[in-house]
Write a protein that holds these residues in place. Structure first.
Motif, PDB file in Angstrom:
ATOM      1  N   ASP A  79       0.766  -1.282   0.040  1.00 41.17           N
ATOM      2  CA  ASP A  79       0.087   0.007  -0.156  1.00 41.17           C
ATOM      3  C   ASP A  79       0.910   1.191  -0.077  1.00 41.17           C
ATOM      4  OD1 ASP A  79       0.987   0.060   2.692  1.00 41.17           O
ATOM      5  OD2 ASP A  79      -1.003  -0.011   3.408  1.00 41.17           O
ATOM      6  N   GLY A  80       2.162   1.037  -0.505  1.00 41.06           N
ATOM      7  CA  GLY A  80       3.100   2.264  -0.556  1.00 41.06           C
ATOM      8  C   GLY A  80       3.789   2.258   0.762  1.00 41.06           C
ATOM      9  N   ALA A  81       3.590   1.686   1.753  1.00 44.56           N
ATOM     10  CA  ALA A  81       4.406   1.641   3.047  1.00 44.56           C
ATOM     11  C   ALA A  81       5.557   0.982   2.832  1.00 44.56           C
ATOM     12  CB  ALA A  81       3.584   1.129   4.009  1.00 44.56           C
ATOM     13  N   SER A  82       6.772   1.256   3.354  1.00 44.97           N
ATOM     14  CA  SER A  82       7.973   0.525   2.891  1.00 44.97           C
ATOM     15  C   SER A  82       8.036  -0.703   4.214  1.00 44.97           C
ATOM     16  CB  SER A  82       9.038   1.388   3.564  1.00 44.97           C
ATOM     17  OG  SER A  82      10.194   1.081   3.913  1.00 44.97           O
ATOM     18  N   VAL A  84      10.798  -1.574   5.241  1.00 49.24           N
ATOM     19  CA  VAL A  84      11.765  -1.393   6.210  1.00 49.24           C
ATOM     20  C   VAL A  84      11.191  -0.433   7.358  1.00 49.24           C
ATOM     21  CG1 VAL A  84      13.884  -0.206   6.518  1.00 49.24           C
ATOM     22  CG2 VAL A  84      13.524  -1.106   4.497  1.00 49.24           C
ATOM     23  N   GLU A  85      10.072   0.434   6.973  1.00 52.50           N
ATOM     24  CA  GLU A  85       9.310   1.240   8.161  1.00 52.50           C
ATOM     25  C   GLU A  85       8.586   0.520   9.037  1.00 52.50           C
ATOM     26  OE1 GLU A  85       9.380   5.498   5.623  1.00 52.50           O
ATOM     27  OE2 GLU A  85       7.464   4.607   5.986  1.00 52.50           O
ATOM     28  N   SER A  86       7.909  -0.753   8.179  1.00 56.61           N
ATOM     29  CA  SER A  86       6.981  -1.373   9.179  1.00 56.61           C
ATOM     30  C   SER A  86       7.648  -2.634  10.048  1.00 56.61           C
ATOM     31  CB  SER A  86       6.060  -2.089   8.212  1.00 56.61           C
ATOM     32  OG  SER A  86       6.686  -3.059   7.230  1.00 56.61           O
ATOM     33  N   GLY A  87       8.824  -3.001   9.799  1.00 62.91           N
ATOM     34  CA  GLY A  87       9.593  -3.980  10.484  1.00 62.91           C
ATOM     35  C   GLY A  87      10.660  -3.200  11.118  1.00 62.91           C
ATOM     36  N   ASP A  88      10.876  -3.659  12.430  1.00 65.69           N
ATOM     37  CA  ASP A  88      11.893  -3.120  13.350  1.00 65.69           C
ATOM     38  C   ASP A  88      12.775  -3.973  13.942  1.00 65.69           C
ATOM     39  OD1 ASP A  88      11.029  -2.758  15.686  1.00 65.69           O
ATOM     40  OD2 ASP A  88       9.680  -1.339  14.902  1.00 65.69           O
ATOM     41  N   ALA A  89      13.874  -3.716  14.562  1.00 62.83           N
ATOM     42  CA  ALA A  89      14.893  -4.655  15.307  1.00 62.83           C
ATOM     43  C   ALA A  89      14.083  -4.934  16.578  1.00 62.83           C
ATOM     44  CB  ALA A  89      16.065  -4.128  15.507  1.00 62.83           C
ATOM     45  N   GLY A  90      13.988  -6.241  16.890  1.00 67.93           N
ATOM     46  CA  GLY A  90      13.223  -6.611  17.996  1.00 67.93           C
ATOM     47  C   GLY A  90      11.700  -6.391  18.156  1.00 67.93           C
ATOM     48  N   SER A  91      10.948  -6.379  17.288  1.00 69.91           N
ATOM     49  CA  SER A  91       9.410  -6.003  17.250  1.00 69.91           C
ATOM     50  C   SER A  91       8.937  -7.290  16.547  1.00 69.91           C
ATOM     51  CB  SER A  91       8.993  -4.956  16.466  1.00 69.91           C
ATOM     52  OG  SER A  91       8.868  -5.016  15.084  1.00 69.91           O
ATOM     53  N   ALA A 101       7.215  12.982  10.535  1.00 76.01           N
ATOM     54  CA  ALA A 101       7.828  12.750   9.092  1.00 76.01           C
ATOM     55  C   ALA A 101       7.749  11.085   8.972  1.00 76.01           C
ATOM     56  CB  ALA A 101       9.318  13.175   9.427  1.00 76.01           C
ATOM     57  N   GLY A 102       6.814  10.401   9.564  1.00 72.86           N
ATOM     58  CA  GLY A 102       6.863   9.093   9.126  1.00 72.86           C
ATOM     59  C   GLY A 102       7.587   8.237   9.595  1.00 72.86           C
ATOM     60  N   ILE A 103       8.384   8.544  11.022  1.00 66.83           N
ATOM     61  CA  ILE A 103       9.426   7.809  11.614  1.00 66.83           C
ATOM     62  C   ILE A 103       8.344   6.738  12.922  1.00 66.83           C
ATOM     63  CG2 ILE A 103      11.231   7.840  13.262  1.00 66.83           C
ATOM     64  CD1 ILE A 103      11.881   8.675  10.460  1.00 66.83           C
ATOM     65  N   PRO A 104       8.431   5.488  12.552  1.00 67.20           N
ATOM     66  CA  PRO A 104       7.610   4.646  13.540  1.00 67.20           C
ATOM     67  C   PRO A 104       7.805   5.100  15.075  1.00 67.20           C
ATOM     68  CG  PRO A 104       8.347   3.332  11.722  1.00 67.20           C
ATOM     69  CD  PRO A 104       8.950   4.774  11.570  1.00 67.20           C
ATOM     70  N   ASP A 105       7.162   5.039  15.911  1.00 64.13           N
ATOM     71  CA  ASP A 105       7.225   5.280  17.380  1.00 64.13           C
ATOM     72  C   ASP A 105       8.467   4.201  17.884  1.00 64.13           C
ATOM     73  OD1 ASP A 105       5.825   7.548  17.198  1.00 64.13           O
ATOM     74  OD2 ASP A 105       3.763   6.638  17.938  1.00 64.13           O
ATOM     75  N   GLU A 106       8.336   2.947  17.390  1.00 62.51           N
ATOM     76  CA  GLU A 106       9.054   1.692  17.982  1.00 62.51           C
ATOM     77  C   GLU A 106      10.340   2.112  17.526  1.00 62.51           C
ATOM     78  OE1 GLU A 106       6.040   1.363  16.030  1.00 62.51           O
ATOM     79  OE2 GLU A 106       4.731  -0.080  17.353  1.00 62.51           O
ATOM     80  N   GLU A 124      14.796  13.112  16.130  1.00 60.72           N
ATOM     81  CA  GLU A 124      15.446  13.964  15.202  1.00 60.72           C
ATOM     82  C   GLU A 124      16.442  13.384  14.536  1.00 60.72           C
ATOM     83  OE1 GLU A 124      18.268  17.991  15.929  1.00 60.72           O
ATOM     84  OE2 GLU A 124      16.744  17.530  17.017  1.00 60.72           O
ATOM     85  N   ALA A 125      17.309  12.360  15.425  1.00 60.87           N
ATOM     86  CA  ALA A 125      18.666  11.621  14.692  1.00 60.87           C
ATOM     87  C   ALA A 125      18.046  10.683  13.719  1.00 60.87           C
ATOM     88  CB  ALA A 125      19.160  10.671  15.704  1.00 60.87           C
ATOM     89  N   LEU A 126      16.847  10.069  13.801  1.00 63.01           N
ATOM     90  CA  LEU A 126      16.058   9.217  12.853  1.00 63.01           C
ATOM     91  C   LEU A 126      15.571  10.181  11.570  1.00 63.01           C
ATOM     92  CD1 LEU A 126      14.117   6.751  14.904  1.00 63.01           C
ATOM     93  CD2 LEU A 126      15.756   6.136  13.458  1.00 63.01           C
ATOM     94  N   GLU A 127      15.253  11.219  11.736  1.00 59.87           N
ATOM     95  CA  GLU A 127      14.925  12.044  10.798  1.00 59.87           C
ATOM     96  C   GLU A 127      16.064  12.511   9.858  1.00 59.87           C
ATOM     97  OE1 GLU A 127      12.600  15.284  12.442  1.00 59.87           O
ATOM     98  OE2 GLU A 127      10.734  13.954  13.005  1.00 59.87           O
ATOM     99  N   ASP A 128      17.393  12.892  10.295  1.00 59.62           N
ATOM    100  CA  ASP A 128      18.377  13.208   9.976  1.00 59.62           C
ATOM    101  C   ASP A 128      18.767  12.087   9.191  1.00 59.62           C
ATOM    102  OD1 ASP A 128      18.256  15.603  11.050  1.00 59.62           O
ATOM    103  OD2 ASP A 128      19.685  15.265  12.586  1.00 59.62           O
ATOM    104  N   THR A 129      19.063  10.763   9.712  1.00 56.71           N
ATOM    105  CA  THR A 129      19.313   9.638   8.722  1.00 56.71           C
ATOM    106  C   THR A 129      18.555   8.968   7.860  1.00 56.71           C
ATOM    107  OG1 THR A 129      18.964   8.303  10.715  1.00 56.71           O
ATOM    108  CG2 THR A 129      21.118   9.239  10.572  1.00 56.71           C
ATOM    109  N   GLY A 130      17.321   9.675   7.619  1.00 55.03           N
ATOM    110  CA  GLY A 130      16.484   8.979   6.840  1.00 55.03           C
ATOM    111  C   GLY A 130      15.566   7.863   7.334  1.00 55.03           C
ATOM    112  N   GLY A 131      15.554   7.707   8.517  1.00 48.40           N
ATOM    113  CA  GLY A 131      15.021   6.251   9.335  1.00 48.40           C
ATOM    114  C   GLY A 131      15.945   5.292   9.591  1.00 48.40           C
ATOM    115  N   ASP A 132      16.980   5.662   9.514  1.00 54.67           N
ATOM    116  CA  ASP A 132      18.207   4.467   9.424  1.00 54.67           C
ATOM    117  C   ASP A 132      18.490   4.333  10.926  1.00 54.67           C
ATOM    118  OD1 ASP A 132      20.686   2.716   9.808  1.00 54.67           O
ATOM    119  OD2 ASP A 132      21.313   3.405   7.637  1.00 54.67           O
ATOM    120  N   LEU A 133      18.202   3.071  11.436  1.00 52.44           N
ATOM    121  CA  LEU A 133      17.980   2.956  12.777  1.00 52.44           C
ATOM    122  C   LEU A 133      19.654   2.850  13.476  1.00 52.44           C
ATOM    123  CD1 LEU A 133      15.598   0.243  13.674  1.00 52.44           C
ATOM    124  CD2 LEU A 133      15.655   2.536  14.471  1.00 52.44           C
ATOM    125  N   ALA A 134      20.709   2.185  12.755  1.00 51.02           N
ATOM    126  CA  ALA A 134      21.936   1.997  13.123  1.00 51.02           C
ATOM    127  C   ALA A 134      22.561   3.315  13.032  1.00 51.02           C
ATOM    128  CB  ALA A 134      22.651   1.020  12.137  1.00 51.02           C
TER     129      ALA A 134
END
Length: 141
Positions: A79-82, A84-91, A101-106, A124-134
């Protein structure tokens, strides 16, 4: 994983040895994985087998499946959702509500917990890195 011919260690023994070394291995249930390349191409895997290896807090994801290529932004059945955005480490793979900015709360919670930063700093760090957790975690540490 180790060795070449597959005639090496029994998988149970391998898992036990890895556990003794502080490495946890789990399977992650996912419907799709998308990799966005810098040249505008996307590689996507439908129904991949994903193994998550946690070695003392450093997570490594192994994606096994047949990659298909498409132009970035085209949605092949999503549905247009990435993914990468819908799955995260440990969830469990369930995406929670997204904040700014579409950054998941998790993702914000993971970065905040790992670094000890506030949720605002983590977002803010996630927004600056385009959502890249690492990269966000590295930036805050």
């Amino acid at each position: 994983m180790f060795g070449g011919g597959g005639g090496g260690l029994d998988p149970r023994k391998m898992k036990q040895m890895m556990k003794q070394m502080g490495i946890d291995v789990d399977e992650l249930d996912a419907e799709e994985v998308i990799i966005r390349k810098s040249d505008g191409e996307e590689l996507y895997f439908d129904d991949p087998d994903i193994t998550v290896m946690d070695a003392r807090g450093q997570e490594t994801y192994q994606v096994v499946g047949e990659a298909q290529s498409r132009e970035a932004g085209s949605t092949g059945g999503t549905d247009g959702a990435s993914a990468v955005e819908s799955g995260d480490a440990g969830s469990s793979g369930d995406a929670g509500s997204s904040g700014d900015a579409g950054i998941p709360d998790e993702d914000v919670e993971i970065v905040a917990q790992r670094t000890g930063a506030s949720e605002d700093e983590a977002r803010e760090a996630l927004e600056d890195t385009g959502g890249d957790l690492a990269t966000a975690i590295q930036h805050l540490e």
